[in-house]
Design an enzyme around this catalytic site. Structure first.
Site, PDB file in Angstrom:
ATOM      1  N   ASN A  45     110.124  60.097 -21.395  1.00  0.00           N
ATOM      2  CA  ASN A  45     111.267  59.539 -22.098  1.00  0.00           C
ATOM      3  C   ASN A  45     111.814  58.364 -21.309  1.00  0.00           C
ATOM      4  OD1 ASN A  45     111.466  61.185 -24.395  1.00  0.00           O
ATOM      5  ND2 ASN A  45     112.600  62.761 -23.285  1.00  0.00           N
ATOM      6  N   GLY A  57     105.004  69.828 -21.601  1.00  0.00           N
ATOM      7  CA  GLY A  57     103.667  69.940 -21.026  1.00  0.00           C
ATOM      8  C   GLY A  57     103.013  71.261 -21.353  1.00  0.00           C
ATOM      9  N   GLY A  70     102.616  69.559 -14.788  1.00  0.00           N
ATOM     10  CA  GLY A  70     103.996  69.796 -15.190  1.00  0.00           C
ATOM     11  C   GLY A  70     104.010  70.497 -16.529  1.00  0.00           C
ATOM     12  N   GLU A  85     117.882  63.715 -15.840  1.00  0.00           N
ATOM     13  CA  GLU A  85     117.016  62.542 -16.017  1.00  0.00           C
ATOM     14  C   GLU A  85     117.882  61.341 -16.392  1.00  0.00           C
ATOM     15  OE1 GLU A  85     112.788  61.566 -18.261  1.00  0.00           O
ATOM     16  OE2 GLU A  85     114.175  63.000 -19.165  1.00  0.00           O
ATOM     17  N   SER A 136     117.292  67.713 -23.981  1.00  0.00           N
ATOM     18  CA  SER A 136     116.638  68.070 -22.715  1.00  0.00           C
ATOM     19  C   SER A 136     117.604  67.941 -21.543  1.00  0.00           C
ATOM     20  CB  SER A 136     115.398  67.198 -22.493  1.00  0.00           C
ATOM     21  OG  SER A 136     115.747  65.827 -22.448  1.00  0.00           O
ATOM     22  N   ASN A 156     117.750  58.661 -27.199  1.00  0.00           N
ATOM     23  CA  ASN A 156     117.864  59.418 -25.956  1.00  0.00           C
ATOM     24  C   ASN A 156     118.978  58.931 -25.053  1.00  0.00           C
ATOM     25  OD1 ASN A 156     115.927  61.381 -26.327  1.00  0.00           O
ATOM     26  ND2 ASN A 156     114.275  60.194 -25.421  1.00  0.00           N
ATOM     27  N   LYS A 161     112.648  55.203 -29.327  1.00  0.00           N
ATOM     28  CA  LYS A 161     113.087  56.549 -28.967  1.00  0.00           C
ATOM     29  C   LYS A 161     114.263  56.497 -27.999  1.00  0.00           C
ATOM     30  CE  LYS A 161     111.830  61.164 -27.659  1.00  0.00           C
ATOM     31  NZ  LYS A 161     110.942  62.063 -26.918  1.00  0.00           N
TER      32      LYS A 161
END
Length: 336
Positions: free
Chosen positions: A111, A16, A11, A295, A283, A218, A214
């Site tokens: 994440n 990545g 990925g 996500e 993201s 997020n 984190k």
């Protein structure tokens, strides 16, 4: 762990790809670096190499790596580093599994709450609990196995600005940890190798604390940015949105603490820190604008699920989960 001679970045998108470029440039001929990618991004890497723009750089780092969309063409790897998001991993489980030999370790850069979260967990009373929404049908648990995993939390802003080209918004750092908390030989060897490639690495015996720390940001900023199309700077400049983010953070912190996690930064400190991030697209906002699946489950859905498991109310997260789930459906609906 024996010396690492082969590494596959499975990925090679923004994060990545950035890791792959650093490894290829920093390790030269010491290690064979391969990437699994797809589409226009893959073709650009194959034709022109992988271009990485460090934060503030006037010239990119350009590297050549073996790039493919078929992991079966690669030999077994000593180390696999995943650059996929949590909701993308299930479809890749068999491919990742096909690249492993007896001693292969898999660094999962994720994440939110990862599929392996409760493996060898001594911070809560839920060791080895599995969640279907994170690992449908147990594909990851079965094909990769949580015992292979080294957890990784990334503090690295990255974006694919065009196929084959990645731009970093900060210098970045990565925190690695065994799910068991052990200071294993494998962990030390992998950390040393990444450091020698110029990647900033820290290790921790409490990787779950880092995951929750984190996630506090997020779970707040990713969905709010997607729902509003706002940059980080826009969110923090709006008192109502900043207050909404604080409410999400408070719920995340309460759920994490109920599961034994510790937080070194207060909500107030996190908000102050977030004001300095700048004009960054999260993201989730990047994926929304690109028409990709969001996500959602690892970042928001699991806060709600783990809140229910630990009897911690999460009303703000539940509302945001409902809204961003519908947003995702509409965003991916075929035109007409």
């Amino acid at each position: 762990m024996q010396s690492i001679k082969t590494i596959c970045i499975y990925g090679a998108g923004a994060l990545g790809g950035a890791i792959a470029a650093r490894l290829a440039a920093g390790l030269n001929d010491r290690v064979v670096v391969s990437v699994v990618a797809r589409g226009d991004h893959l073709r650009a890497i194959q034709e022109n190499g992988l271009k990485l723009w460090p934060a503030g750089a006037s010239e990119p780092i350009v590297t050549r790596v073996h790039a493919t969309d078929d992991p079966s063409t690669l030999p077994p790897q000593d180390l696999i580093i995943t650059g996929l998001k949590g909701h993308q991993l299930g479809a890749a489980a068999a491919g990742i599994g096909s690249l492993m030999h007896d001693r292969t370790r898999v660094v999962m850069v994720l994440n939110g709450i990862p599929w392996w979260y409760f493996h060898r967990d001594s911070q809560s009373c839920y060791a080895e609990t599995q969640f279907e929404e994170l690992d449908i049908g147990g594909a990851l648990w079965r094909s990769i196995g949580p015992g292979r995993v080294i957890g990784c939390v990334a503090y690295q802003g990255a974006e694919v600005t065009m196929p084959g080209e990645i731009r970093l918004s900060n210098d970045g750092r990565f925190v690695l940890g065994e799910p068991s908390g052990e200071a294993s030989e494998d962990l030390a060897v992998i950390a040393d190798l990444l450091i020698s490639a110029g990647i900033t690495i820290q290790t921790t015996p409490r990787i779950r604390d880092e995951i929750w720390s984190k996630l506090m940001g997020n779970a707040a900023f990713n969905p709010i940015s997607a729902l509003t199309r706002a940059l980080m700077s826009d969110i923090m400049a709006d008192p109502a949105l900043a207050n909404l983010a604080a409410k999400v953070m408070a719920e995340v912190k309460s759920v994490g603490e109920a599961l034994g996690a510790g937080f070194t930064m207060s909500i107030e400190e996190r908000l102050v820190h977030s004001k300095n991030v700048g004009d960054v697209r999260t993201s989730m906002l990047q994926d929304l604008l690109a028409g990709k699946a969001l996500e959602i489950t690892p970042l928001v859905g699991m806060v709600v699920s783990l809140g229910r498991l630990s009897s911690v109310p999460t009303p703000t997260c539940e509302t945001i989960l409902a809204l961003v789930t519908q947003l995702d459906r509409e965003n991916r609906r075929a035109p007409g």
